[in-house]
Design a protein around this motif. Structure first.
Motif, PDB file in Angstrom:
ATOM      1  N   ARG A  81      70.650 -46.692  86.354  1.00 36.42           N
ATOM      2  CA  ARG A  81      69.663 -46.152  87.061  1.00 36.42           C
ATOM      3  C   ARG A  81      68.976 -44.968  86.513  1.00 36.42           C
ATOM      4  O   ARG A  81      69.658 -44.081  86.161  1.00 36.42           O
ATOM      5  CB  ARG A  81      70.235 -46.201  88.631  1.00 36.42           C
ATOM      6  CG  ARG A  81      70.604 -47.546  89.110  1.00 36.42           C
ATOM      7  CD  ARG A  81      71.977 -47.089  90.181  1.00 36.42           C
ATOM      8  NE  ARG A  81      72.538 -48.468  90.592  1.00 36.42           N
ATOM      9  CZ  ARG A  81      72.069 -49.077  91.602  1.00 36.42           C
ATOM     10  NH1 ARG A  81      70.817 -48.611  92.260  1.00 36.42           N
ATOM     11  NH2 ARG A  81      72.787 -50.208  92.069  1.00 36.42           N
ATOM     12  N   ALA A 122      65.759 -42.170  87.643  1.00 33.69           N
ATOM     13  CA  ALA A 122      64.507 -41.971  88.949  1.00 33.69           C
ATOM     14  C   ALA A 122      63.845 -40.614  88.282  1.00 33.69           C
ATOM     15  O   ALA A 122      64.478 -39.842  87.827  1.00 33.69           O
ATOM     16  CB  ALA A 122      65.330 -41.685  90.118  1.00 33.69           C
ATOM     17  N   THR A 136      64.015 -36.096  85.788  1.00 34.14           N
ATOM     18  CA  THR A 136      64.445 -37.232  85.362  1.00 34.14           C
ATOM     19  C   THR A 136      66.221 -37.408  85.430  1.00 34.14           C
ATOM     20  O   THR A 136      66.683 -36.628  84.816  1.00 34.14           O
ATOM     21  CB  THR A 136      64.058 -38.006  84.139  1.00 34.14           C
ATOM     22  OG1 THR A 136      62.586 -37.753  84.145  1.00 34.14           O
ATOM     23  CG2 THR A 136      64.547 -39.251  83.842  1.00 34.14           C
ATOM     24  N   GLY A 189      71.307 -45.466  93.606  1.00 36.74           N
ATOM     25  CA  GLY A 189      70.128 -44.862  92.930  1.00 36.74           C
ATOM     26  C   GLY A 189      70.147 -43.535  92.860  1.00 36.74           C
ATOM     27  O   GLY A 189      70.951 -42.720  93.657  1.00 36.74           O
ATOM     28  N   GLU A 232      67.308 -41.295  93.048  1.00 40.66           N
ATOM     29  CA  GLU A 232      65.922 -40.855  93.531  1.00 40.66           C
ATOM     30  C   GLU A 232      66.105 -39.520  94.476  1.00 40.66           C
ATOM     31  O   GLU A 232      65.362 -38.615  94.297  1.00 40.66           O
ATOM     32  CB  GLU A 232      65.277 -41.791  94.849  1.00 40.66           C
ATOM     33  CG  GLU A 232      64.658 -43.374  93.957  1.00 40.66           C
ATOM     34  CD  GLU A 232      65.890 -44.277  94.213  1.00 40.66           C
ATOM     35  OE1 GLU A 232      65.554 -45.495  94.231  1.00 40.66           O
ATOM     36  OE2 GLU A 232      66.952 -44.009  94.170  1.00 40.66           O
ATOM     37  N   VAL A 252      58.706 -39.020  94.521  1.00 39.45           N
ATOM     38  CA  VAL A 252      59.349 -40.130  93.581  1.00 39.45           C
ATOM     39  C   VAL A 252      58.133 -40.697  92.743  1.00 39.45           C
ATOM     40  O   VAL A 252      57.336 -41.113  93.245  1.00 39.45           O
ATOM     41  CB  VAL A 252      60.173 -41.076  94.145  1.00 39.45           C
ATOM     42  CG1 VAL A 252      60.643 -42.063  93.302  1.00 39.45           C
ATOM     43  CG2 VAL A 252      61.387 -40.321  94.917  1.00 39.45           C
ATOM     44  N   LYS A 306      61.636 -45.380  89.534  1.00 38.77           N
ATOM     45  CA  LYS A 306      62.924 -45.735  89.656  1.00 38.77           C
ATOM     46  C   LYS A 306      63.388 -47.176  88.862  1.00 38.77           C
ATOM     47  O   LYS A 306      62.401 -48.025  88.903  1.00 38.77           O
ATOM     48  CB  LYS A 306      63.606 -45.505  90.935  1.00 38.77           C
ATOM     49  CG  LYS A 306      63.138 -46.598  92.038  1.00 38.77           C
ATOM     50  CD  LYS A 306      63.855 -48.020  92.285  1.00 38.77           C
ATOM     51  CE  LYS A 306      64.916 -48.239  92.346  1.00 38.77           C
ATOM     52  NZ  LYS A 306      65.547 -49.532  92.204  1.00 38.77           N
ATOM     53  N   ASN A 322      62.895 -52.456  89.442  1.00 44.74           N
ATOM     54  CA  ASN A 322      61.989 -51.370  89.215  1.00 44.74           C
ATOM     55  C   ASN A 322      60.848 -50.966  89.914  1.00 44.74           C
ATOM     56  O   ASN A 322      60.284 -52.011  90.495  1.00 44.74           O
ATOM     57  CB  ASN A 322      61.478 -51.592  87.552  1.00 44.74           C
ATOM     58  CG  ASN A 322      62.769 -51.613  86.751  1.00 44.74           C
ATOM     59  OD1 ASN A 322      63.683 -51.354  86.959  1.00 44.74           O
ATOM     60  ND2 ASN A 322      62.154 -52.093  85.378  1.00 44.74           N
TER      61      ASN A 322
END
Length: 158
Positions: free
Chosen positions: A26, A28, A102, A110, A112, A144, A147, A154
């Motif tokens: 993952r 983000a 990042t 996730g 994020e 954001v 991701k 995605n």
């Protein structure tokens, strides 16, 4: 519209059980900016800010913040992050600094929030280190950008 995942059947806040989810890679990315006077930007870029290296310190603060997200945001899971990068670049058109973070891991949830936290704290650090010369700075547009991974797949900001 999907239902909120952090509320139980009674509407009470709860931490989502991710135990049965598959581990996936993952990633983000998030961004934001600090708008300031042109003279403040020049002071920061020249390395002459009274508190020292504004950009380097803000980069480190953002990385540290991503690692502490679960301590700051009540329902976030503690995560074993495999990568955090924070890039800070001048933008004379603002004028100010653009911040992008990042965050990456292989796990069940996730990243994020970790990317957003990194950007937010990096921006706050820029403000803190330069507020003596520019109290009117504006922290803006934290969002954001993309991701990847997980069940929802995605997503890229249009």
């Amino acid at each position: 519209m999907s239902k909120l995942t952090h509320l139980d059947e009674t509407g009470a806040a709860n931490m989502v059980d991710v135990g049965d989810k598959a581990d996936t890679t993952r990633i983000a990315s998030a961004s934001g900016c600090v708008i300031m006077l042109p003279q403040t930007l020049e002071l920061i870029l020249s390395g002459n800010a009274a508190k020292g290296d504004v950009i380097g310190t803000a980069r480190l603060a953002g990385i540290m913040a991503a690692k502490k997200t679960a301590d700051l945001i009540p329902l976030c899971h503690p995560l074993m992050l495999s990568k955090v990068s924070v890039e800070i670049v001048p933008d004379e058109a603002l004028p100010g600094l653009r911040v992008q973070a990042t965050v990456k891991l292989t796990g069940k949830t996730g990243v994020e929030m970790e990317a957003l936290t990194a950007v937010s704290v990096a921006c706050l650090t820029i403000y803190d280190m330069a507020k003596a010369v520019d109290k009117a700075m504006i922290i803006s547009n934290i969002m954001v950008d993309s991701k990847t991974g997980g069940k929802s797949g995605n997503w890229q900001r249009p």
